[in-house]
Design a protein around this motif. Structure first.
Motif, PDB file in Angstrom:
ATOM      1  N   ARG A   1      -4.211   6.255  -1.176  1.00 35.57           N
ATOM      2  CA  ARG A   1      -5.574   6.665  -0.215  1.00 35.57           C
ATOM      3  C   ARG A   1      -6.282   7.613  -0.945  1.00 35.57           C
ATOM      4  NH1 ARG A   1      -1.271   6.314   3.983  1.00 35.57           N
ATOM      5  NH2 ARG A   1      -1.773   5.048   5.423  1.00 35.57           N
ATOM      6  N   GLN A   2      -5.732   8.333  -1.681  1.00 33.21           N
ATOM      7  CA  GLN A   2      -6.110   9.786  -2.753  1.00 33.21           C
ATOM      8  C   GLN A   2      -7.034   8.894  -3.888  1.00 33.21           C
ATOM      9  OE1 GLN A   2      -7.200  12.299  -2.052  1.00 33.21           O
ATOM     10  NE2 GLN A   2      -7.719  13.315  -4.000  1.00 33.21           N
ATOM     11  N   GLY A   3      -6.201   7.587  -4.742  1.00 33.75           N
ATOM     12  CA  GLY A   3      -7.259   7.208  -5.567  1.00 33.75           C
ATOM     13  C   GLY A   3      -7.828   6.081  -4.996  1.00 33.75           C
ATOM     14  N   LEU A   4      -8.404   5.492  -4.003  1.00 34.84           N
ATOM     15  CA  LEU A   4      -9.289   4.921  -3.506  1.00 34.84           C
ATOM     16  C   LEU A   4     -11.076   5.245  -3.269  1.00 34.84           C
ATOM     17  CD1 LEU A   4      -7.765   1.875  -1.695  1.00 34.84           C
ATOM     18  CD2 LEU A   4      -8.455   1.876  -3.870  1.00 34.84           C
ATOM     19  N   ARG A   5     -10.035   6.967  -2.947  1.00 37.86           N
ATOM     20  CA  ARG A   5     -11.406   8.428  -2.126  1.00 37.86           C
ATOM     21  C   ARG A   5     -12.095   8.647  -3.863  1.00 37.86           C
ATOM     22  NH1 ARG A   5      -7.993   9.732   2.566  1.00 37.86           N
ATOM     23  NH2 ARG A   5      -6.798  10.908   1.420  1.00 37.86           N
ATOM     24  N   THR A   6     -11.668   8.577  -4.645  1.00 38.93           N
ATOM     25  CA  THR A   6     -12.218   9.358  -5.512  1.00 38.93           C
ATOM     26  C   THR A   6     -12.407   8.288  -6.640  1.00 38.93           C
ATOM     27  OG1 THR A   6      -9.818   9.284  -6.224  1.00 38.93           O
ATOM     28  CG2 THR A   6     -10.525  11.277  -5.361  1.00 38.93           C
ATOM     29  N   PHE A   7     -12.383   7.547  -5.843  1.00 40.68           N
ATOM     30  CA  PHE A   7     -12.696   6.012  -7.753  1.00 40.68           C
ATOM     31  C   PHE A   7     -13.966   5.455  -6.647  1.00 40.68           C
ATOM     32  CE2 PHE A   7     -13.675   1.523  -9.049  1.00 40.68           C
ATOM     33  CZ  PHE A   7     -13.285   2.116 -10.657  1.00 40.68           C
ATOM     34  N   ASP A   8     -15.249   5.829  -7.651  1.00 37.66           N
ATOM     35  CA  ASP A   8     -16.828   5.388  -7.489  1.00 37.66           C
ATOM     36  C   ASP A   8     -17.306   4.619  -8.932  1.00 37.66           C
ATOM     37  OD1 ASP A   8     -17.599   7.064  -9.798  1.00 37.66           O
ATOM     38  OD2 ASP A   8     -18.049   8.673  -8.062  1.00 37.66           O
ATOM     39  N   THR A   9     -17.940   4.514  -8.181  1.00 32.88           N
ATOM     40  CA  THR A   9     -19.199   3.046  -9.360  1.00 32.88           C
ATOM     41  C   THR A   9     -20.001   3.496 -10.251  1.00 32.88           C
ATOM     42  OG1 THR A   9     -20.538   2.503  -7.723  1.00 32.88           O
ATOM     43  CG2 THR A   9     -17.998   1.336  -7.697  1.00 32.88           C
TER      44      THR A   9
ATOM     45  N   ILE B   1     -14.029   4.750   0.819  1.00 31.89           N
ATOM     46  CA  ILE B   1     -14.107   4.575  -0.152  1.00 31.89           C
ATOM     47  C   ILE B   1     -15.453   4.478  -0.957  1.00 31.89           C
ATOM     48  CG2 ILE B   1     -13.225   2.239  -2.089  1.00 31.89           C
ATOM     49  CD1 ILE B   1     -11.301   1.345   0.007  1.00 31.89           C
ATOM     50  N   PRO B   2     -16.250   5.452  -2.263  1.00 25.89           N
ATOM     51  CA  PRO B   2     -17.214   5.173  -2.191  1.00 25.89           C
ATOM     52  C   PRO B   2     -17.991   3.877  -3.158  1.00 25.89           C
ATOM     53  CG  PRO B   2     -16.088   7.518  -3.015  1.00 25.89           C
ATOM     54  CD  PRO B   2     -14.720   6.574  -2.249  1.00 25.89           C
ATOM     55  N   ALA B   3     -16.382   3.297  -3.638  1.00 22.37           N
ATOM     56  CA  ALA B   3     -16.825   2.059  -4.586  1.00 22.37           C
ATOM     57  C   ALA B   3     -17.351   0.782  -3.699  1.00 22.37           C
ATOM     58  CB  ALA B   3     -15.473   1.487  -5.270  1.00 22.37           C
ATOM     59  N   THR B   4     -16.803   1.036  -2.371  1.00 18.51           N
ATOM     60  CA  THR B   4     -17.624   0.483  -1.617  1.00 18.51           C
ATOM     61  C   THR B   4     -18.654   0.323  -0.970  1.00 18.51           C
ATOM     62  OG1 THR B   4     -16.837   0.858   0.959  1.00 18.51           O
ATOM     63  CG2 THR B   4     -15.311  -0.191  -0.521  1.00 18.51           C
ATOM     64  N   MET B   5     -19.800   1.584  -0.894  1.00 21.01           N
ATOM     65  CA  MET B   5     -21.251   1.838  -0.586  1.00 21.01           C
ATOM     66  C   MET B   5     -20.949   1.494   0.772  1.00 21.01           C
ATOM     67  SD  MET B   5     -23.510  -0.081  -3.499  1.00 21.01           S
ATOM     68  CE  MET B   5     -24.928   0.677  -3.018  1.00 21.01           C
ATOM     69  N   GLU B   6     -20.125   2.707   1.708  1.00 21.32           N
ATOM     70  CA  GLU B   6     -19.496   2.422   2.648  1.00 21.32           C
ATOM     71  C   GLU B   6     -19.787   1.409   3.561  1.00 21.32           C
ATOM     72  OE1 GLU B   6     -23.133   4.921   4.617  1.00 21.32           O
ATOM     73  OE2 GLU B   6     -22.645   6.268   3.671  1.00 21.32           O
ATOM     74  N   GLY B   7     -19.179   0.249   2.741  1.00 18.50           N
ATOM     75  CA  GLY B   7     -18.231  -0.542   3.225  1.00 18.50           C
ATOM     76  C   GLY B   7     -19.292  -1.787   3.258  1.00 18.50           C
ATOM     77  N   ARG B   8     -20.606  -1.807   2.893  1.00 18.28           N
ATOM     78  CA  ARG B   8     -21.533  -2.585   2.675  1.00 18.28           C
ATOM     79  C   ARG B   8     -20.878  -4.266   0.669  1.00 18.28           C
ATOM     80  NH1 ARG B   8     -25.218   1.655   3.975  1.00 18.28           N
ATOM     81  NH2 ARG B   8     -26.248   0.925   5.668  1.00 18.28           N
ATOM     82  N   ALA B   9     -20.562  -3.119   0.163  1.00 15.18           N
ATOM     83  CA  ALA B   9     -20.360  -4.243  -0.871  1.00 15.18           C
ATOM     84  C   ALA B   9     -18.675  -4.473  -0.380  1.00 15.18           C
ATOM     85  CB  ALA B   9     -20.414  -2.922  -1.857  1.00 15.18           C
ATOM     86  N   LEU B  10     -19.021  -6.184  -0.036  1.00 17.59           N
ATOM     87  CA  LEU B  10     -17.645  -6.582   0.306  1.00 17.59           C
ATOM     88  C   LEU B  10     -16.767  -6.918  -0.996  1.00 17.59           C
ATOM     89  CD1 LEU B  10     -19.037  -8.276   3.289  1.00 17.59           C
ATOM     90  CD2 LEU B  10     -17.745  -6.651   3.456  1.00 17.59           C
ATOM     91  N   HIS B  11     -17.311  -7.102  -1.671  1.00 20.31           N
ATOM     92  CA  HIS B  11     -16.910  -7.567  -3.155  1.00 20.31           C
ATOM     93  C   HIS B  11     -15.613  -6.240  -3.600  1.00 20.31           C
ATOM     94  CE1 HIS B  11     -20.252  -5.592  -4.530  1.00 20.31           C
ATOM     95  NE2 HIS B  11     -19.883  -5.612  -5.724  1.00 20.31           N
ATOM     96  N   ASN B  12     -16.177  -5.396  -3.194  1.00 25.99           N
ATOM     97  CA  ASN B  12     -15.482  -3.991  -3.900  1.00 25.99           C
ATOM     98  C   ASN B  12     -14.162  -4.070  -2.740  1.00 25.99           C
ATOM     99  OD1 ASN B  12     -16.537  -3.451  -6.290  1.00 25.99           O
ATOM    100  ND2 ASN B  12     -17.274  -1.705  -5.885  1.00 25.99           N
TER     101      ASN B  12
END
Length: 532
Positions: free
Chosen positions: A327-335, A294-305
């Motif tokens: 899954r497609q929505g989360l994979r294509t949503f970034d910050t 999930i791009p918005a999580t910065m490889e899982g580091r951004a726990l709040h996202n």
């Protein structure tokens, strides 16, 4: 005359009209693409076929009157409107668009945007309300803080949408309530100290009572953050058919019992490949996706996202959206600034990394400070810090406490709007709290003006540094970040890319190979994407 209003008469001939004449009237209405039409048929005798005695159609009405059928001068009265309504709105079909409402102290906007993006990937046309405007099918139609009942009604009155995603804030709830009597899915993310002391809300318990309204009016599902005690208590106040708990703790005792009883939940589970977002429902165990995808999580580091993504996934699942679309929505949503302005926007084109966020309370600031600690940084960590002027002194001190000891240098500023404070009062309060938290004077600068503070931080940056900027004027600050030109040795280390002027027109300005760079022209925002 054939018009009732001018003295004409109406005779019901339903039972005697010749089938040929009836079929020709139907063909005429269909030929011009109408669902309902009134056909003016000229005939010597409507009971005989036009094929035998001739006849013609002189007019087709797109909005025919029903009065002459209800009370004809002669013949049997007919309910002509009933079959028309049944055709347009078949019995048993939904009469409302699905509504999802999201509230909480932090994360509302990102979660609402995630959910709207998921619904769009699923083929819906979403209407979205957020703190920066109203969006219809991804296009901003109204700019401004649109998290109250007026914006909710604005979205729901738009005939284009078939899904509504409403970010619902404390202020609107206090002023005028929800704006809708009920929602299909309601979610509460968290309850943290913010806006306390305003409009009669002085404690977290009172704030939780206000935010609880969103799940009190939920019909189908209430999505609750089980890791927040104030949110967890809201389960006793909802009449929703299903309660869905969201937790980052796979050992959460209450959630475990809820799952074993066949309840719905979304949990974060550890695996060989990282952390997996997992759904549970009616005894089913559904692995959804790895957080690092999930791009918005910065490889899982951004726990709040990660948590925001889990809430969005749980809401989408509860709205009946298919797993592949989630899954497609989360994979294509970034910050990126284009997709989530002011929400963890990263700029990597300087020799140092810049992270910009709108965090304006201790809870949000603390989460971003924790993220800064988890990121791989070879140089220093620098922060530009502030707090809104209408917050209590203790809230401003809590913001300082949330970052004290986590950065190498602190630049303290104020917002453009003082909100009742004296000129440099906010930065002085925060600076004193930082000193009390162990930050030395040499590691701190007070630069009241936002633009000057951001410029000082950028000029301080060296290769390998991380600069975290808490911004208020989002677009202005982002432009300042991307247009910053390093000097001296720093300029040699920076990528050499010619940026088109922000004053050029969209037609004249070429795209450049810089991810995340934006240009705003005539009310529109354009994102320059990587290309070969």
């Amino acid at each position: 005359t054939a018009n009732l209003s001018t003295g004409g008469t109406a005779t019901d001939v339903t039972d005697i009209i010749h089938p040929d004449n009836r079929d020709m009237a139907v063909r005429a209405v269909r030929a011009i693409g109408l669902d309902v039409g009134g056909v003016d048929f000229i005939s010597p005798n409507i009971a005989e076929s036009y094929k035998s005695i001739g006849g013609g159609i002189c007019e087709i009405n797109a909005a025919p009157g029903f009065r002459m059928h209800v009370a004809p001068s002669e013949g049997t009265p007919r309910d002509a409107a009933g079959p028309v309504i049944d055709m347009l709105f078949p019995p048993g079909t939904p009469t409302r668009v699905p509504i999802a409402a999201i509230t909480g102290t932090n994360g509302k906007t990102t979660t609402a945007r995630m959910l709207a993006h998921i619904t769009k990937m699923a083929g819906y046309t979403p209407g979205l309300t957020t703190t920066d405007g109203v969006y219809i099918d991804g296009q901003r139609t109204v700019e401004g803080d649109m998290t109250g009942p007026v914006s909710a009604r604005m979205v729901l009155s738009d005939p284009q949408i078939d899904m509504a995603v409403l970010e619902t804030a404390r202020g609107g709830l206090l002023r005028s309530g929800m704006g809708v009597p009920e929602v299909d899915v309601g979610a509460v993310l968290n309850v943290a100290s913010d806006h306390l002391g305003l409009k009669g809300i002085d404690t977290l318990e009172q704030l939780a009572e206000i935010k609880r309204i969103v799940v009190e009016v939920a019909r189908e599902c209430a999505v609750l953050n089980a890791d927040d005690p104030n949110v967890l208590k809201m389960s006793a106040y909802t009449d929703a058919k299903v309660i869905c708990y969201v937790t980052l703790n796979p050992s959460h005792a209450l959630v475990r019992e809820h799952i074993r009883a066949g309840g719905r939940a979304c949990a974060l589970e550890a695996g060989v490949n990282g952390h997996m977002i997992t759904l549970y429902d009616k005894g089913s165990h559904i692995p959804l996706m790895w957080t690092h995808l999930i791009p918005a999580t910065m490889e899982g580091r951004a726990l709040h996202n990660v948590q925001n993504a889990m809430v969005a996934a749980a809401m989408a699942f509860s709205l009946g959206i298919k797993l592949d679309a989630i899954r497609q929505g989360l994979r294509t949503f970034d910050t990126t600034f284009f997709q989530a302005p002011g929400r963890m926007n990263v700029y990597n084109e300087h020799p140092f990394k810049v992270l910009m966020d709108y965090g304006h309370n201790a809870h949000a600031v603390g989460m971003m400070a924790d993220l800064a600690q988890r990121l791989d940084v070879t140089g220093r960590r620098i922060v530009v810090l502030t707090g809104p002027g209408d917050r209590r002194d203790e809230d401003l001190r809590a913001i300082a406490e949330a970052v004290a000891g986590k950065f190498d240098h602190y630049i303290v500023r104020r917002d453009d709007s003082l909100r009742g404070r004296d000129g440099d009062e906010v930065p002085r309060i925060i600076a004193r709290a930082l000193q009390n938290g162990g930050v030395t004077e040499s590691a701190m600068s007070i630069i009241p003006d936002e633009q000057e503070a951001v410029d000082a931080a950028l000029r301080m940056g060296q290769p390998g540094d991380l600069i975290l900027v808490f911004a208020d004027a989002l677009t202005r600050t982002w432009k300042q970040i991307i247009k910053f030109q390093p000097e001296g040795e720093m300029a040699k280390a920076a990528p050499r890319v010619e940026l088109p002027s922000l004053e050029t027109t969209p037609e004249d300005a070429p795209f450049v190979n810089m991810e995340g760079v934006i240009r705003e022209e005539r009310g529109l925002v354009f994102e320059r994407e990587d290309s070969d």
